[in-house]
Design an enzyme around this catalytic site. Structure first.
Site, PDB file in Angstrom:
ATOM      1  N   GLU A 265     -46.109 -42.374 -29.561  1.00 42.76           N
ATOM      2  CA  GLU A 265     -45.346 -41.125 -29.381  1.00 42.76           C
ATOM      3  C   GLU A 265     -45.598 -40.305 -30.634  1.00 42.76           C
ATOM      4  O   GLU A 265     -45.047 -40.596 -31.690  1.00 42.76           O
ATOM      5  CB  GLU A 265     -43.855 -41.430 -29.238  1.00 42.76           C
ATOM      6  N   CYS A 299     -39.870 -33.794 -32.552  1.00 40.43           N
ATOM      7  CA  CYS A 299     -41.216 -33.708 -31.988  1.00 40.43           C
ATOM      8  C   CYS A 299     -41.233 -32.752 -30.803  1.00 40.43           C
ATOM      9  O   CYS A 299     -42.262 -32.187 -30.475  1.00 40.43           O
ATOM     10  CB  CYS A 299     -41.684 -35.088 -31.556  1.00 40.43           C
TER      11      CYS A 299
END
Ligand code: NAD
Length: 490
Positions: A265, A299
């Site tokens: 990720e 993010c």
């Protein structure tokens, strides 16, 4: 008056050692490192600094525990996770205080993160008993095929500092539900929340008479020192990483030697598209959610505001008004809506990115400065007239800065949205449902928020394409990351 980093009674209960085989212990070298409150730069506490030997001891314990844990009935694994969820929920206020103390985010956001993190534990407690297989007749009709699933084996998780509880539970919960055991290396800047959570897991395992080594935690001042020996050990079968693309890339190379299963990720550069038919007020509210959570350090933070020129001025004025009402301060102080950035270097980087946009002709409509206070703060900032090639647009900002770029056609908007190596999330505001589906086809992204500034949900597959990563966390897909299949030809 300075705000205390952490209530004394919470600090007193916080484990500060390494968790190996169900025991909290000091580092084998006796070394410790300091954890700082980014809003005051004061030290919250010292934490044991794991050595390479400690890392291997942790892997050793989790490898031994794997043989027992994989044999534990799925129902028992489910109920163990449910007990962890219940205890997290009961202790949510303390957990949130720790999140704020080490990461800086406002308490309301810390509470939301604890609830979100706990939801992964609850979701995977529910999934532990639903690990399906498959049985069918082979196409040739000559035999039958049966597919079963098994846990991949001992896993290693490396987590970032921006969501210290949710990024940990998003990995630990599916791993444990699948029958895997796990060593976790929390981010150096935020090891305390993970330790608090791991203590809850330790207590629950001990009370239920389950293997103590199921979860190990190895905080360290050197990510490499603990990661290299673990990654080189053939007992490890899985690596799950959340963090920057740069580190992810180098970890993938290390994982190649052991042919490890990997979940990555990584970074993002989310476009936030506002079309001429959008509800501009809803877009402003969505922008607040997508940009300002954790002061822009997520993010999934909207990194580039791509706005149709017909509504660009309305949107910019709305954003300036909304950001102007935000209160910058210590996360634990009453009324704070924006906390500090995580460290001094983060403020320097944001400052450079704003300066680079201004050099290329952008106007600072709000903010664009460090507030005059101690700690790693940067003011909520709105930039208009931003050059499409400015680093403010092409790089991940990780701060409370909203650069606005205009477009005139849908095709141009899509081209701009895709003009990045990243593909984690995109947001689009439009009243045209056909356009929404065209965007879903055309935008290179793992997730797309339509008329919403928030996509994260424990029950949905979270993850990216291109340089934003490999694999998915959350939902059914998040469990598959910890399962191997075995196909029986009968
Ligand atoms: P980072 O890559 O610097 O650090 C992440 C973790 O990796 C930390 O635990 C760190 O100690 C460790 N690490 C660093 N170098 C390492 C090495 N050589 N070997 C092994 N481990 C190493 O990232 P960060 O600054 O903590 O987090 C911010 C980044 O994370 C941003 O790019 C953000 O987009 C990304 N992120 C992605 C997601 C997602 O789900 N896609 C979620 C949160 C954050």
């Amino acid at each position: 008056m300075s705000t205390p980093p952490l209530p004394r009674e919470v600090l007193a209960q916080l484990p500060t050692g390494l968790l190996v085989d169900g025991q909290w212990r000091p580092s084998s070298t006796g070394a410790t490192f300091a954890v700082e409150d980014p809003a005051t730069t004061e030290v919250v506490t010292e934490v044991a600094d794991a050595s390479a030997d400690d890392a291997l001891a942790a892997l050793d314990a989790t490898s031994r525990a794997f043989e027992e844990w994989r044999a534990v009935a799925p129902r028992e694994r489910a109920e163990t996770l449910r007990a962890v969820f219940d205890r997290m929920t009961a202790r949510a206020e303390e957990l949130a205080a720790v999140v704020t103390a080490e990461g800086g985010k406002p308490l309301a956001e810390a509470r939301a993160e604890v609830a979100y993190g706990a939801e992964y534990v609850r979701w995977y407690s529910e999934q532990a008993v639903r690990i399906d297989g498959l049985a069918r007749r082979a196409p040739a009709g000559t035999n039958h095929q049966v597919v079963m699933h098994k846990p991949v084996g001992p896993a290693y998780a490396i987590t970032p500092w921006n969501f210290p509880i949710a990024m940990a539970t998003r990995k630990i919960a599916p791993a444990l539900a699948a029958g895997c055991t796990m060593v976790v290396k929390p981010a150096q800047l935020t090891p305390l929340t993970t330790a608090f959570f791991a203590e809850i897991v330790r207590e629950v395992l001990a009370e239920r008479g389950l293997p103590a080594g199921v979860l190990a935690v190895v905080p360290s001042s050197s990510a490499r020192r603990v990661s290299e020996p673990i990654l080189a050990d053939p007992r490890l079968r899985k690596l799950s990483f959340t963090g920057s693309t740069e580190v992810g890339r180098s970890l993938l190379k290390s994982a190649a030697d052991g042919i490890l299963r990997t979940s990555m990720e990584l970074g993002g550069n989310a476009p936030f598209l506002v079309f001429e038919d959008a509800d501009v007020e809803a877009a402003v509210q969505g922008a607040l959610a997508a940009k300002m959570r954790n002061a822009g350090q997520t993010c999934v933070a909207a990194n580039r505001f791509l706005v149709h020129s017909a509504v660009a001025e309305d949107f910019a004025a709305g954003l300036v008004a909304a950001f102007g009402k935000l209160v910058v301060g210590h996360g634990a102080a009453e009324g704070t809506s924006v906390g500090p950035l995580i460290e001094a270097a983060a403020v320097d980087k944001v400052e450079e990115l704003v300066a680079a946009a201004v050099d290329r002709g952008a106007s600072v409509r709000l903010g664009g400065e460090r507030p005059d206070r101690r700690g790693y703060f940067y003011s909520p900032t709105v930039l208009t007239g931003v050059d499409r090639e400015a680093p403010t647009v092409t790089e991940e900002i990780f701060g409370p800065v909203a650069p606005i770029v205009t477009f005139d056609t849908e095709a141009e908007a899509i081209e701009l949205a895709n003009g990045t190596e990243y593909g984690l999330v995109a947001y689009a505001f439009t009243r045209d449902v056909n356009r929404a589906f065209r965007l879903a086809e055309a935008i290179e992204t793992g997730m797309l928020g339509i008329n919403r500034g928030m996509v994260s949900d424990a029950s949905a597959p979270f993850g990216g394409v291109k340089s934003s990563g490999l694999g998915r966390e959350g939902g059914e897909a998040g469990l598959e990351e910890y399962l191997d299949s075995i196909y029986l030809a009968i």
